[in-house]
Design a protein around this motif. Structure first.
Motif, PDB file in Angstrom:
ATOM      1  N   UNK A 256     -34.749 -52.720  12.843  1.00 51.67           N
ATOM      2  CA  UNK A 256     -34.582 -51.978  11.593  1.00 51.67           C
ATOM      3  C   UNK A 256     -33.688 -50.763  11.802  1.00 51.67           C
ATOM      4  N   UNK A 257     -33.929 -50.032  12.888  1.00 48.23           N
ATOM      5  CA  UNK A 257     -33.154 -48.817  13.122  1.00 48.23           C
ATOM      6  C   UNK A 257     -31.735 -49.105  13.589  1.00 48.23           C
ATOM      7  N   UNK A 258     -31.490 -50.314  14.118  1.00 52.74           N
ATOM      8  CA  UNK A 258     -30.146 -50.657  14.576  1.00 52.74           C
ATOM      9  C   UNK A 258     -29.204 -50.962  13.423  1.00 52.74           C
ATOM     10  N   UNK A 259     -29.740 -51.295  12.246  1.00 55.97           N
ATOM     11  CA  UNK A 259     -28.872 -51.644  11.117  1.00 55.97           C
ATOM     12  C   UNK A 259     -27.977 -50.482  10.709  1.00 55.97           C
ATOM     13  N   UNK A 260     -28.517 -49.258  10.494  1.00 57.35           N
ATOM     14  CA  UNK A 260     -27.606 -48.137  10.198  1.00 57.35           C
ATOM     15  C   UNK A 260     -26.641 -47.845  11.343  1.00 57.35           C
ATOM     16  N   UNK A 261     -27.105 -48.046  12.588  1.00 55.91           N
ATOM     17  CA  UNK A 261     -26.215 -47.808  13.730  1.00 55.91           C
ATOM     18  C   UNK A 261     -25.031 -48.775  13.703  1.00 55.91           C
ATOM     19  N   UNK A 262     -25.289 -50.038  13.359  1.00 57.17           N
ATOM     20  CA  UNK A 262     -24.191 -51.004  13.251  1.00 57.17           C
ATOM     21  C   UNK A 262     -23.253 -50.635  12.109  1.00 57.17           C
ATOM     22  N   UNK A 263     -23.841 -50.089  11.022  1.00 55.01           N
ATOM     23  CA  UNK A 263     -23.007 -49.648   9.910  1.00 55.01           C
ATOM     24  C   UNK A 263     -22.044 -48.541  10.303  1.00 55.01           C
ATOM     25  N   UNK A 264     -22.430 -47.722  11.274  1.00 53.76           N
ATOM     26  CA  UNK A 264     -21.530 -46.673  11.767  1.00 53.76           C
ATOM     27  C   UNK A 264     -20.592 -47.209  12.847  1.00 53.76           C
ATOM     28  N   UNK A 265     -21.099 -48.134  13.678  1.00 60.18           N
ATOM     29  CA  UNK A 265     -20.298 -48.626  14.800  1.00 60.18           C
ATOM     30  C   UNK A 265     -19.171 -49.548  14.339  1.00 60.18           C
ATOM     31  N   UNK A 266     -19.418 -50.332  13.284  1.00 57.27           N
ATOM     32  CA  UNK A 266     -18.396 -51.302  12.853  1.00 57.27           C
ATOM     33  C   UNK A 266     -17.101 -50.637  12.403  1.00 57.27           C
ATOM     34  N   UNK A 287     -23.846 -41.128  17.563  1.00 59.99           N
ATOM     35  CA  UNK A 287     -24.616 -40.552  18.672  1.00 59.99           C
ATOM     36  C   UNK A 287     -25.797 -39.747  18.149  1.00 59.99           C
ATOM     37  N   UNK A 288     -25.561 -38.933  17.121  1.00 54.55           N
ATOM     38  CA  UNK A 288     -26.645 -38.122  16.560  1.00 54.55           C
ATOM     39  C   UNK A 288     -27.727 -39.001  15.947  1.00 54.55           C
ATOM     40  N   UNK A 289     -27.321 -40.046  15.243  1.00 56.07           N
ATOM     41  CA  UNK A 289     -28.310 -40.946  14.645  1.00 56.07           C
ATOM     42  C   UNK A 289     -29.144 -41.621  15.727  1.00 56.07           C
ATOM     43  N   UNK A 290     -28.469 -42.136  16.764  1.00 53.32           N
ATOM     44  CA  UNK A 290     -29.195 -42.812  17.837  1.00 53.32           C
ATOM     45  C   UNK A 290     -30.177 -41.866  18.525  1.00 53.32           C
ATOM     46  N   UNK A 291     -29.749 -40.615  18.739  1.00 54.08           N
ATOM     47  CA  UNK A 291     -30.611 -39.637  19.396  1.00 54.08           C
ATOM     48  C   UNK A 291     -31.830 -39.313  18.532  1.00 54.08           C
ATOM     49  N   UNK A 292     -31.592 -39.013  17.254  1.00 55.17           N
ATOM     50  CA  UNK A 292     -32.696 -38.645  16.364  1.00 55.17           C
ATOM     51  C   UNK A 292     -33.652 -39.811  16.150  1.00 55.17           C
ATOM     52  N   UNK A 293     -33.108 -41.007  15.958  1.00 56.56           N
ATOM     53  CA  UNK A 293     -33.968 -42.175  15.749  1.00 56.56           C
ATOM     54  C   UNK A 293     -34.792 -42.475  16.991  1.00 56.56           C
ATOM     55  N   UNK A 294     -34.157 -42.381  18.158  1.00 53.97           N
ATOM     56  CA  UNK A 294     -34.874 -42.652  19.401  1.00 53.97           C
ATOM     57  C   UNK A 294     -35.980 -41.637  19.638  1.00 53.97           C
TER      58      UNK A 294
END
Length: 329
Positions: A256-266, A287-294
């Motif tokens: 679930x949390x990887x979906x927004x990350x893919x939206x930024x990475x693509x 990077x900020x999203x991954x850090x905060x989500x993690x």
């Protein structure tokens, strides 16, 4: 199965009631000792012209021409050794802080499960008292995986060095045998990685129970490992169910949390593939999203898993029959 569901309800109520677990879980997640990591990555293949470098993006050309990169390429070993030593030092510090956080969570969950209240400070004091044996337990059980990763990394590095050496000076080689060798190497590496994952999962169950023996029963590293092994053998089904639930929760949360990350990475990967300027804003946001989500979601999940394993440990001890006793260290 009904007993397992009842224990899960007890763990969920404990996690909600003992909210001191939450910041401790976030501390563990912040140093990489949590139960969830979120990130997006994209592999972009780009053609690079050999004769003129016309297809190289300007930001990449500037980076390659920088004195730091040129110094690294001319003499990489001081950088490699320095980076390796720094990585080892940071890993040890992170492992100690992670052991402290997990020890604190175990203390808070154990006290709360007995009907008392414990603050995060109480947990940290208890965790500090057991941080060294917890660190040693984690290190002992991590050694097989560490050795396996080093073996795989060494094989891959040797293959890469061999390919680079064989093509040095623009040698024209038949790509067929090289591709076949690389495919074989990839399949061997994937099989070995799968084996490492299975071994790591089993050792992870052992570590969860051993950590609770260490903190709750105040035993040394070897005595904790022996005692935990006995408890797992006599509660194998419950141990595997608990691990399976932990894996499912982590997998669902990661997806679930990887979906927004893919939206930024693509779009970042697309910008790089088109040779445009380096997408600084997108990379920073990712990077900020991954850090905060993690840290936030991973910390809450880590706290829940700690409560769950502590409840299971209490159930193991309550159900155990007389068997070989492992002396406290």
């Amino acid at each position: 199965m009904n007993n397992f569901v009842d224990l899960l309800k007890r763990a969920a109520a404990l996690w909600w009631r003992a909210r001191a677990l939450w910041p401790l879980g976030m501390l563990a997640a912040f140093v990489g000792a949590g139960d969830l990591s979120v990130g997006g990555n994209a592999n972009v293949t780009q053609r690079v012209s050999v004769d003129g470098g016309a297809d190289v993006p300007p930001w990449l050309a500037d980076l390659a021409a920088s004195p730091l990169v040129r110094g690294f390429l001319d003499n990489p070993w001081p950088y490699v050794i320095g980076f390796g030593l720094a990585l080892v030092g940071l890993s040890i510090v992170a492992a100690l802080v992670g052991a402290l956080a997990h020890g604190a969570m175990i203390r808070v969950a154990d006290v709360a499960d007995q009907g008392y209240a414990a603050t995060a400070g109480d947990g940290l004091r208890a965790g500090a008292a057991r941080v060294v044996p917890l660190f040693l337990i984690n290190l002992i059980l991590a050694l097989p995986v560490i050795v396996g990763v080093l073996v795989v990394g060494g094989v891959v590095a040797m293959a890469v060095v061999g390919v680079v050496a064989s093509t040095e000076g623009g040698a024209n080689l038949d790509p067929g045998p090289m591709i076949a060798s690389l495919i074989g190497l990839v399949f061997c590496a994937l099989g070995f990685i799968l084996l490492l994952w299975v071994v790591g999962a089993l050792l992870g169950v052992w570590a969860r129970v051993a950590q609770r023996v260490c903190v709750i029963e105040v035993r040394g590293p070897l005595a904790s490992l022996g005692r935990a092994w006995g408890l797992i053998r006599h509660n194998l089904g419950l141990s595997l169910l608990t691990w399976l639930l932990q894996a499912i929760l982590g997998g669902v949360a990661s997806f679930i949390l990887a979906l927004p990350a893919l939206g930024l990475a693509f779009p970042a990967a697309l910008a790089l593939a088109r040779g445009g300027p380096f997408p600084v804003g997108l990379v920073v946001a990712l990077v900020l999203y991954a850090l905060l989500a993690s840290v936030i979601v991973g910390g809450l999940l880590t706290a829940f898993n700690s409560a769950m394993w502590t409840v299971m440990f209490r159930a193991f001890v309550g159900r155990e029959r007389p068997y070989e006793s492992y002396g406290a260290a």
